[in-house]
Structures are given as structure tokens and as C-alpha cells.
Scaffold this motif. Sequence first.
Motif, PDB file in Angstrom:
ATOM      1  N   LEU B  13       0.846  -1.191   0.000  1.00 36.51           N
ATOM      2  CA  LEU B  13       0.000   0.000   0.000  1.00 36.51           C
ATOM      3  C   LEU B  13       0.884   1.244   0.000  1.00 36.51           C
ATOM      4  O   LEU B  13       1.853   1.317   0.747  1.00 36.51           O
ATOM      5  CB  LEU B  13      -0.886   0.012   1.253  1.00 36.51           C
ATOM      6  N   ALA B  42      -7.994   1.757  -1.870  1.00 35.15           N
ATOM      7  CA  ALA B  42      -7.984   3.059  -1.212  1.00 35.15           C
ATOM      8  C   ALA B  42      -8.004   4.179  -2.245  1.00 35.15           C
ATOM      9  O   ALA B  42      -8.684   5.180  -2.087  1.00 35.15           O
ATOM     10  CB  ALA B  42      -6.761   3.170  -0.315  1.00 35.15           C
ATOM     11  N   GLY B  63     -11.157  -8.040  -2.479  1.00 34.45           N
ATOM     12  CA  GLY B  63      -9.704  -8.081  -2.581  1.00 34.45           C
ATOM     13  C   GLY B  63      -9.043  -9.214  -1.850  1.00 34.45           C
ATOM     14  O   GLY B  63      -7.842  -9.376  -1.879  1.00 34.45           O
ATOM     15  N   CYS B  64      -9.841 -10.053  -1.179  1.00 35.06           N
ATOM     16  CA  CYS B  64      -9.242 -11.085  -0.343  1.00 35.06           C
ATOM     17  C   CYS B  64      -8.635 -12.189  -1.196  1.00 35.06           C
ATOM     18  O   CYS B  64      -9.263 -12.713  -2.096  1.00 35.06           O
ATOM     19  CB  CYS B  64     -10.277 -11.695   0.577  1.00 35.06           C
ATOM     20  N   VAL B  65      -7.406 -12.558  -0.870  1.00 33.21           N
ATOM     21  CA  VAL B  65      -6.736 -13.585  -1.653  1.00 33.21           C
ATOM     22  C   VAL B  65      -6.456 -14.820  -0.818  1.00 33.21           C
ATOM     23  O   VAL B  65      -5.704 -15.678  -1.203  1.00 33.21           O
ATOM     24  CB  VAL B  65      -5.411 -13.058  -2.221  1.00 33.21           C
ATOM     25  N   CYS B  66      -7.084 -14.893   0.363  1.00 38.22           N
ATOM     26  CA  CYS B  66      -6.654 -15.923   1.304  1.00 38.22           C
ATOM     27  C   CYS B  66      -7.095 -17.301   0.872  1.00 38.22           C
ATOM     28  O   CYS B  66      -6.492 -18.291   1.193  1.00 38.22           O
ATOM     29  CB  CYS B  66      -7.195 -15.646   2.687  1.00 38.22           C
ATOM     30  N   SER B  95      -3.562  -6.369  -5.076  1.00 36.71           N
ATOM     31  CA  SER B  95      -3.867  -5.681  -3.827  1.00 36.71           C
ATOM     32  C   SER B  95      -2.567  -5.566  -3.023  1.00 36.71           C
ATOM     33  O   SER B  95      -1.605  -6.293  -3.262  1.00 36.71           O
ATOM     34  CB  SER B  95      -4.946  -6.423  -3.056  1.00 36.71           C
ATOM     35  N   ILE B  97      -1.346  -6.435  -0.297  1.00 36.24           N
ATOM     36  CA  ILE B  97      -0.722  -7.496   0.477  1.00 36.24           C
ATOM     37  C   ILE B  97      -0.604  -8.783  -0.315  1.00 36.24           C
ATOM     38  O   ILE B  97      -0.079  -9.767   0.179  1.00 36.24           O
ATOM     39  CB  ILE B  97      -1.467  -7.795   1.794  1.00 36.24           C
ATOM     40  N   ARG B 102       1.754 -15.347  -7.035  1.00 33.71           N
ATOM     41  CA  ARG B 102       0.581 -16.216  -7.162  1.00 33.71           C
ATOM     42  C   ARG B 102      -0.281 -15.801  -8.338  1.00 33.71           C
ATOM     43  O   ARG B 102      -1.009 -16.605  -8.895  1.00 33.71           O
ATOM     44  CB  ARG B 102      -0.245 -16.190  -5.876  1.00 33.71           C
ATOM     45  N   PRO B 134       8.421  -6.241  12.027  1.00 35.42           N
ATOM     46  CA  PRO B 134       8.347  -7.671  12.343  1.00 35.42           C
ATOM     47  C   PRO B 134       7.036  -8.318  11.903  1.00 35.42           C
ATOM     48  O   PRO B 134       6.986  -9.532  11.705  1.00 35.42           O
ATOM     49  CB  PRO B 134       8.475  -7.713  13.875  1.00 35.42           C
ATOM     50  N   GLN B 135       6.005  -7.545  11.729  1.00 32.29           N
ATOM     51  CA  GLN B 135       4.727  -8.145  11.348  1.00 32.29           C
ATOM     52  C   GLN B 135       4.563  -8.284   9.844  1.00 32.29           C
ATOM     53  O   GLN B 135       4.023  -9.260   9.362  1.00 32.29           O
ATOM     54  CB  GLN B 135       3.562  -7.336  11.924  1.00 32.29           C
ATOM     55  N   ILE B 136       5.029  -7.302   9.093  1.00 32.35           N
ATOM     56  CA  ILE B 136       4.724  -7.303   7.663  1.00 32.35           C
ATOM     57  C   ILE B 136       5.973  -7.485   6.807  1.00 32.35           C
ATOM     58  O   ILE B 136       5.889  -7.721   5.598  1.00 32.35           O
ATOM     59  CB  ILE B 136       3.952  -5.991   7.293  1.00 32.35           C
ATOM     60  N   GLN B 139       6.401 -10.435   4.361  1.00 37.08           N
ATOM     61  CA  GLN B 139       5.470 -10.404   3.226  1.00 37.08           C
ATOM     62  C   GLN B 139       5.929  -9.391   2.168  1.00 37.08           C
ATOM     63  O   GLN B 139       5.773  -9.606   0.975  1.00 37.08           O
ATOM     64  CB  GLN B 139       4.079 -10.038   3.742  1.00 37.08           C
TER      65      GLN B 139
END
Lengths: 537, 298
Positions: B13, B42, B63-66, B95, B97, B102, B134-136, B139
Amino acid sequence: MSETIIYTARRILTMAPHQPVATHVAVRGGRILAVGDVDCAAPWGGGRIDDRFADRIMLPGFVEGHAHLMEGGLWRYAYLGYRDRQAPDGVWWAGLTTNEAIVQRLRDVPGPGPAIGWGFDPIFMSDQPLSRADLDRVSADRPVAVLYSSLHVLVCNTVALKMAGYLDGAEVDGLIRDGAGQPTGELREMAAMFPVLRRLGVDFRALTGGAAVLAAFGQSARRAGVTTTTDLFSAQTEADLAELQTIVEGEDYPIRLVPAIGVTEGDPVELAAMMARMAAKSGPKLRLGAVKLMTDGSIQGYSARLRWPGYVNGAPNGMWNTPPATIRALVEGFHSAGVQMHIHVNGDEASEVVIEALAGAIAKGGPRDHRHILQHGQLMDAAQFRRAAELGLGVNLFANHLYHFGDQHYALTVGPDRANRMNACRSALDAGLNLAIHSDAPVTPLSPLFTAWCAVKRQTASGRVLGAEQAITVAEALNAITLGAAWTLRMDHQIGSIETGKFADFTLLDQDPTEVDPMALKDIAVTDTVLAGRVTA
Amino acid sequence: MSRVPLLVVGGFLGAGKTSLVTHLLQQSGGRRLLVLVNDFGAVNIDAGLIAEAGGDSIALTNGCVCCAMTGDLYYAVGDALDRNPRPDAIVIEASGISDPARIAALALAEPDLSLAGTVTVVNAEEIGALLDDPQIGAQIAQQIAAADLLVLTRTEHGPTEAAGERLAAITPAPQLAAPFGRIDPDLLFGLDPAAPNAPATPAHHHHADHFAKWTGDSPAPLPADRIRALLENPPAGLYRLKGWITDETGTREVHRVGRHLQLSPAAARSGSQLVAIGPSGRFRPEDMAALWREATAG
């Protein structure tokens, strides 16, 4: 004035604390007029006795707080799951335990055109892996494809592979080959599956909406004793809301439906305004106004976000479907606008991030009666439950996972000690939280009594008990599939118990869940459901 | 029917993906681009702007790719391929994230698509902090590792060497500084025969120094092992390689972008022809020429 009907039951478990057991319920105008014995309606002038349920056990209609419309869509294909399952049209499909049985059922799919099956789950099968050679025995000239229950994998025959150009030596991620380099027919993940799906006319989008899917979903829920359920990542738009309203509010539609609109990004102010417009379209059966947020992925897919020490097999930490900064912004925006959020949190890092985001948002103001719900919460520990309780949150835990994926969690994903505290219903109740439990249908079969059994017995598919200390009682489990789930949908004042004034939504059983051996909870049959006083069919 | 090139534009983003896609549309040079845009994004690309630039769009509401339950993106690509006429190219703005790899995987699997490349857009001012998050962080690194070409934005305010080094530690993919996402569309699409209306000379001369090009030609069949070695190990900085090679076993169409090499059967020819392209400064045509001489020497 509409007629009063007094339903007689062998026993009514009302879930109402002041009168937990009764034998008669009087219904007028779709609502409960009175509860008690045969004379309960006498002060209202009495009514017509209806004895059709005289040998049944009556409970409030079950509430499934976390399911998806796709449950109604997949049945257009042949069911190939391991367990017996009832289709929306009422036909019982026997579970299939061998590859040969799968081949036979696919041969029965009427042609011409592709033969497609769904619900296959190799973790339950002791047979050889299902392969292209098996499916070639179904047909040498029709394309054949079998969708795994996860929908992340399919197996197809030679005709289908050829249609997708997969026999030309293409090097494609997810196209699995045997030792001799030949495709086995197995295709992993959407990118590799899509060329086959597209050519076989399998469109997942058509499985999650439209009149036929809604009708099947309603029947599927009704047969499981569910009178109110959710579509918990709904792609519903304002533009096609009228069609949904017409169907669900129709007198013959057998359930109440609570879609929560899926959101992963966007301006929360604009989205909250849209939710308010949609909420204004709510009726007695269709309830709108809540959103569903995504955070991480799934534990068995190693895409859930875990805190230290992470995955026991050394897999890297999972992925965010919404980055934490966006989660915080959406949570703050929706909370301040008074929009109820159902938030997907599988791993304990995801639940931690969301709890902290909610704490931050709530500290800035906004409504006190927000009822934000942590959905799945599979790895939440006692401390996270206490923190959630402090913030006034609710939890809807994924009890069915204990059975369906518990053995994998024990051995592969999080290891024994954390597997034992997965979906820790006891800790949640002890922390004072409102508890619901769910199936996430179609991920696991829609059946609240089975879900209750999972929370009570905590047995895996192999029979291992995961964390007996986290078991809840039958009474607590029944509450979780009725009043507890109703609370999470902001409907506990209208459904979830058999009390005067509430909607006359009932589920009829052939045995008393409080009297059978708890091991038999899952085997109790749902014989009928009643919605707004009408026996549904 | 020829394969439709699919370009994946990834990045976190705020990286500048939308600016880059908008720029590509404005400079489309007559190509009919079909853009898949995320409806909940956004900053939405204006459908009117897309239409004005001669492009078209399909909006995704989810937008979900999970999980496969929300395979909207893949099906939207299927819808694009079902159009008549087909677009000259498909551009997917991933998107913030999603793992662009993929999405690129679809272009490699689907016989009606070719991969035009994965471009990961990086905000040079923010990338260091994001990679350290540390969180993102992991990715973000995954998005960078998936890139065939890295486009750095926000390069106009200060030095970008530190950002470049962080990226180089993750991937050898070529880097291109492009404030506001202004990169030359010919770098991404220029080699494709699917641009029949493209002007012979780019209308946007200020981009002319953005990329370097090499072409090679050989009239006789080539030794299979040597040409294969060249295709598998091209020189540093190469972004795309396209053409036909003919060896003792026949003629094949070559399509290489980043590290992805696709060889597909083609009608027999007597000789071989290749075109290579990469960002100036990173890709040196003379390196490619030297390898070509080596591979084709009698």
C-alpha cells in the motif's frame, strides 16, 4: 386477530433461565405468545392444539454464526466426502471411503459434459492417493474433476489435463508430476487449477450467490435445524440487494439470513455510510449492517499469523490478508461509526493485533454496545480471552476444527500443547465472554449438534481427545448454538430462546440432547424446523 | 489465437502502483489495455480515465486472496479472455498485500496467457522501515522476491542507494528509478507483436534512455545445448527476451521475463531471431552480444 396455535412437545428446552423446561408453546402471528403447559395460552383465550410434535424434543431454532452461502452452491456437483451428508433436497449421500466408490459415483453423473465432484478430503482416506488413472476409469472422453473440500486442490483426468494444455510438457507451479515426470492429475492452488476450472465451466462465483444458491443454502440450513445463519464474507452489493430481499423475506424462505459484508480495504467512513444504507433495508428475516474483516489465513494452510514459537514443523509465519496498519484503520473507523465487526482471527498473533486495535479504538470513544466478534479465535489463550472480556468483545470459536483438523494440528502445525488449547471454549466462558461455536460451512459440514459435540468431547478424527480441560458441558454447548450465537448477531432479543415475545423459530429433535450420552449428541436427528410459527419444508 | 500478455503490478500500500498503472494507460501507444482494478482500493483508478486512454477495466469487489472461495481475480482474467476482441494486454494491479507470484503463476499456467512480467513497485523512502517491520516485513520481502523488475518511486527527494541495497540483498532483479511511476511502456510491452497499432517511434521521447535493447539473428540452426545455456543464464539486468530459436530438433518460441523461461512449440523456421530488453545502466547489450556470439559460433 390471527389464530393461536399451541404446539405440544415431549419436552421443550427453552434456554430461558426462568423456565428452562416446558411442554407447550403458544404461537400467534409468527411470535411466541406463551410458554408453559397445556394451559399456557388460557389467559389469551386459548388456541388450537397441534400435536404433531408430541413425541419430539423442541429447542429454539439453532443459530449458525459463521457460515458461507457457498454451502448452497457446491451441491450442484457430486458429493464425494468421507462422511454421510444430506443434500439441500433432502437426499442422503453416503460417505465414500475408497477411490473405487468415488469412481462409481462420478460415473453416475449424467452426461454429456464434465463430471465434477466436491468434498473430497484425503486426510480421512487410507486408499492410494486419488489420481488421474482413477478418474480415467470414469471416462476416457468426458472431462472429470474432483475438488478437495479445501477448494485449494483438484484432481482431474487425462481429458481435462489435455484441455488445459497440461500434457505438452508445460512447467507449471502446482502441476504435480509422478516419478516418471507424468502429471498425476493433481493441481494445487488456484493458478494451476484455473485453466481446468475455466474449460470445465466451473465458476466459483456462481456458487456464492443467486436465487438457486440461496434456495439451496436455506434448505441445507433448515435440515440441520438452523433457523438463523450468516453469510460471513458477503460480496453483496447495494445494487443487487432488492433480489436478495425479495427471496429472503419471502414467506417460503425457511431461514433468517445475516450477511456480513466482506471488507479488506477502503475508506471506513464511506463504507460505514454504505453499511448504514444497507442496514436500513433490514427486515424480520434479512439482517444487514455488520461487516466482516479478514486478517490472517488458516492454520492448516500455514498462512495463519502465529506468535512465538510459530509452526512446530518450522514453516515460516503466515500471511496477512489485511496488513496490521489497515486493520487498525478499519477497526477504528468502523467502531467510531458504530458498525459491528466480525473479525477473522485464526492465529494468536492475529487475535493479538485485533484485540490491541480494538482496545485503541474503544479508548477513543464510540458505542459501548458494539458487540464486535472475534471469529475463529482458534489459538487464543486465557489471557487473550480475559482481555477480550475487558473490552466487551464476543468470541465465535471454530469447534469443528478439533475434529476435522485436530490430528494435523497436534502433529504438524502447532504441536501437542497448543493443539490441546485450540478453540478453548472453557477458557472463554471462564473469562466471562459470550460464546458461540461454528462450522464455517462449507469448510466443515453445517450441523450445530455436531459442532456442540465437538465442543463437549473435543475428539479428533482419529479419536484423540484434545485438551479435555477445555471441554464445556452439554448445556453450555446448547447455549452456544442458540442464544450465544444469537447474541453475536445482535438478535438475542428476538431469537435464541423460547420466550414470550420472541420469533417462533423452533428445531425439533428425535432425542433429548440433555439425556443422551454426550457421545451421541452428533447422532440426534433433526426432524423438523419451524420459522415464525410455520413448519418449514 | 495468440497468447495475451499479462502484466502483474505488485507492491505494498502506498508504493505507487496506481500511479504506474495510470501512466501505462496514458502512454499505451494504441494498445488496448484491460486493467483489473480492486473496487475497494484506497485510491481507485477512475474508470473514466481508463476509457479515455483507450483502455477498459473490470472491477473486483473482493480483494481477499486468502482462499479459493474468493477466486474473483482469476475469474475476472477468464472474463477478459472471453471478450471479443481480446485486449492486447491485461494489467492487474495486485492488492497491497497479495503475493504477485501467485498471480503471475496464472499467466504461466493458462495457455491463453503469457507473462508480460511482474513489476513490484517500491516506495524508496519507506521500504527500509517496512522490511524491518516484524509483522509485515516478510510479506514485503516476498513481493520484492517475486519481481522481474523493481520500480522505485519517491526517488525525487533524496538518495536511494540504501533502498537499492536492501532490494539487491533480496533479488538480482533489475531496479529502475521512476518518480510517480513514469516508466516507458515499451519496456513492458514493446517486444510484443500484440501491439499492431503502436507507433514506430515512442511518442514519449523523454523515456528513450530508460531501456537498452539488443537484437540477434542467425540464419542456420544452432547447437541445442549452447542455446539452451544462453536462454537459461542470460546476462545481468535482462528483463525480457523474446523470439524464435531453431536447433536440430525444430523451432520454438522463446519468452523469457525475469527468471521465467517459457519455450513453446512453433512453426518451423530456418533460423533464429531474438530480441532482449532491460533497463539502461543495468542491462548491457554488449554482454548479450558476446554471449550470443559464443552460442552461435560455428
